[in-house]
Design an enzyme around this catalytic site. Structure first.
Site, PDB file in Angstrom:
ATOM      1  N   GLU A   1      35.743  90.529  81.227  1.00  0.00           N
ATOM      2  CA  GLU A   1      37.301  90.986  80.953  1.00  0.00           C
ATOM      3  C   GLU A   1      37.566  92.588  80.530  1.00  0.00           C
ATOM      4  OE1 GLU A   1      38.524  87.988  77.772  1.00  0.00           O
ATOM      5  OE2 GLU A   1      38.237  89.700  76.094  1.00  0.00           O
TER       6      GLU A   1
ATOM      7  N   ASP B   1      42.342  95.454  71.502  1.00  0.00           N
ATOM      8  CA  ASP B   1      42.223  95.661  72.547  1.00  0.00           C
ATOM      9  C   ASP B   1      43.129  97.306  73.133  1.00  0.00           C
ATOM     10  OD1 ASP B   1      41.708  93.202  73.368  1.00  0.00           O
ATOM     11  OD2 ASP B   1      43.917  92.615  73.497  1.00  0.00           O
TER      12      ASP B   1
END
Length: 447
Positions: free
Chosen positions: A204, A33
């Protein structure tokens, strides 16, 4: 704990200042991420951190206990500042949750605001989002005692618009929501709204940015028959409505993907993650590749590479196994006690591998090192500027190192030191009919 973390940061600096780059960006820990930011012309990454679940811990399927921060110190050297926030130091967080998912950091009026999701101890939501503030992009941060009211989701994505106003985006299942931030950056104005124009399916990792008057909202998107992709939508307003505009990256058999987009030294770059180093989809490693816009403002698809980004400088490691072109040789996962990564192998007479964009600077390099392993004694390899027939700048003899997984660092004088950014090609030479010459991991220019 804050003092302890800063001490650990210094330890990490001295241990990890030589972290190798190209893709993946770091291999000493697993990072996912990656949110990249440029502050004061310096590139920083704010990723999450994957670990193997400790024994006796009933961890979630992704085991993520804390956050690290990285900065690019040279052309390809990443500095690890150590743990900036541990799960058990979240003032409002559930202890030992191993659920510290994707964070972000943004600058406003000389202050740096670090946003992160965590499971709340009050059980009010799956994740809440907290914030800390610092005078420095690497902290230490003063963490707010409570989470931001009105936000219940994951993956905060921040944007400061041209007029100085701040916005936060976050995800939750099949929706992305957004809100305007107050001047204090710790509260939202009014209620968060659902962003219109996001395609159906699980989403997301919202990451917003602005380019040529258009607002881009990028996100991880799961198509029912394809898995995780990175998509984007465009708008003329920060909170939309948006129009879905396509994919930035196709599914890469990755399990998940999560990204950020930043312009650094004039080049747009997509940061993302892949689990190819660990071979396990819950232990990921951050990567980066250049991204390009079309004339109409749409984004060309990014194809993942091992070459990645940046221009290794004198003193940086040149990961030649992250090649631009290869002839009559192969790459495979490195063996022995080398750090995780790849190597050039199955080298034969006149095999070669080209690595583009080495920054020789002002020509101060005098020596060059190579990391090699060989199970035989006969051969050599050359380093040339440009292609396989380019100017010769170094020759290394091949000697027996103890086996094909027994590694040694060897060094030779440069015959000539070029200036500026040049492509290099390594050409392998054999004698007496040797069918395999040497395994090669990296090169390193030295003053």
């Amino acid at each position: 704990m804050m003092v302890k973390n800063r001490i650990l940061s210094l330890i990490f600096f001295f241990l990890m200042i030589g972290l190798k780059a190209q893709n993946p960006l770091v291999t000493h820990i697993h990072t996912a991420d990656p949110t990249a930011r440029v502050f004061n012309d310096k590139l920083y990454i704010y990723p999450s951190h994957d670990v193997v679940p400790p024994k006796g811990i009933d961890a979630p399927r992704f085991c993520m206990p804390d956050y690290h921060i990285f900065s690019l110190e040279k052309g390809n050297t990443w500095r690890d500042y150590g743990v900036v926030l541990d799960q058990n130091d979240v003032p409002w967080g559930k202890k030992n949750s191993y659920g510290m998912w994707a964070p972000d950091c943004i600058e406003r009026d000389g202050k740096y605001y670090y946003y992160y999701p965590a499971p709340p101890k009050d059980g009010s939501s799956f994740r809440r989002i907290g914030v800390g503030v610092s005078n420095n992009p690497t902290g230490p941060f003063q963490w707010e005692k409570d989470y931001i009211k009105g936000i219940d989701g994951i993956d905060p994505g921040l944007m400061i618009d041209d007029d100085g106003e701040g916005y936060i985006f976050f995800a939750g299942g099949k929706t992305i929501k957004g809100a305007k931030l107050n001047k204090n950056m710790k509260e939202i104005e009014g209620e968060a709204i659902q962003i219109q124009g996001i395609p159906a399916g699980y989403v997301e990792g919202p990451f917003p940015f602005k380019y040529n008057g258009n607002y881009y909202l990028t996100f991880a998107h799961v198509f029912a028959d394809e898995g995780y992709t990175i998509g984007y939508a465009m708008s003329k307003k920060p909170l939309g409505p948006y129009v879905y505009s396509g994919k930035i990256m196709d599914n890469i058999e990755n399990g998940t993907n999560h990204h950020s987009v930043v312009k650094y030294k004039g080049k747009w770059t997509l940061f993302y993650h892949w689990w190819s180093v660990s071979g396990y989809s819950k232990l990921r490693s951050m990567r980066a590749d250049y991204m390009h816009f079309k004339k109409d403002g749409s984004i060309k698809k990014v194809i993942p590479t091992l070459r990645g980004i940046g221009n290794p400088q004198v003193g940086d490691t040149i990961q030649v196994d992250r090649y631009n072109d290869i002839y009559n040789a192969e790459t495979s996962f490195v063996g022995g006690n080398e750090p995780n990564g790849w190597m050039v192998t199955e080298t034969k007479m006149m095999s070669n591998v080209r690595f583009n964009g080495v920054d020789f600077g002002d020509g101060s390099a005098k020596k060059i090192q190579a990391r090699v392993a060989s199970g035989q004694r006969n051969g050599a390899f050359e380093v040339r500027v440009g292609g396989a027939n380019g100017k010769l700048i170094a020759t290394f003899p091949v000697n027996y190192t103890g086996g094909w997984n027994k590694w040694q660092t060897i060094e030779t004088e440069l015959l000539e030191s070029p200036k500026g950014i040049k492509d290099i090609t390594v050409v392998f030479k054999s004698v007496w009919g040797a069918t395999k010459i040497v395994n090669l991991n990296w090169l390193l220019l030295q003053p």
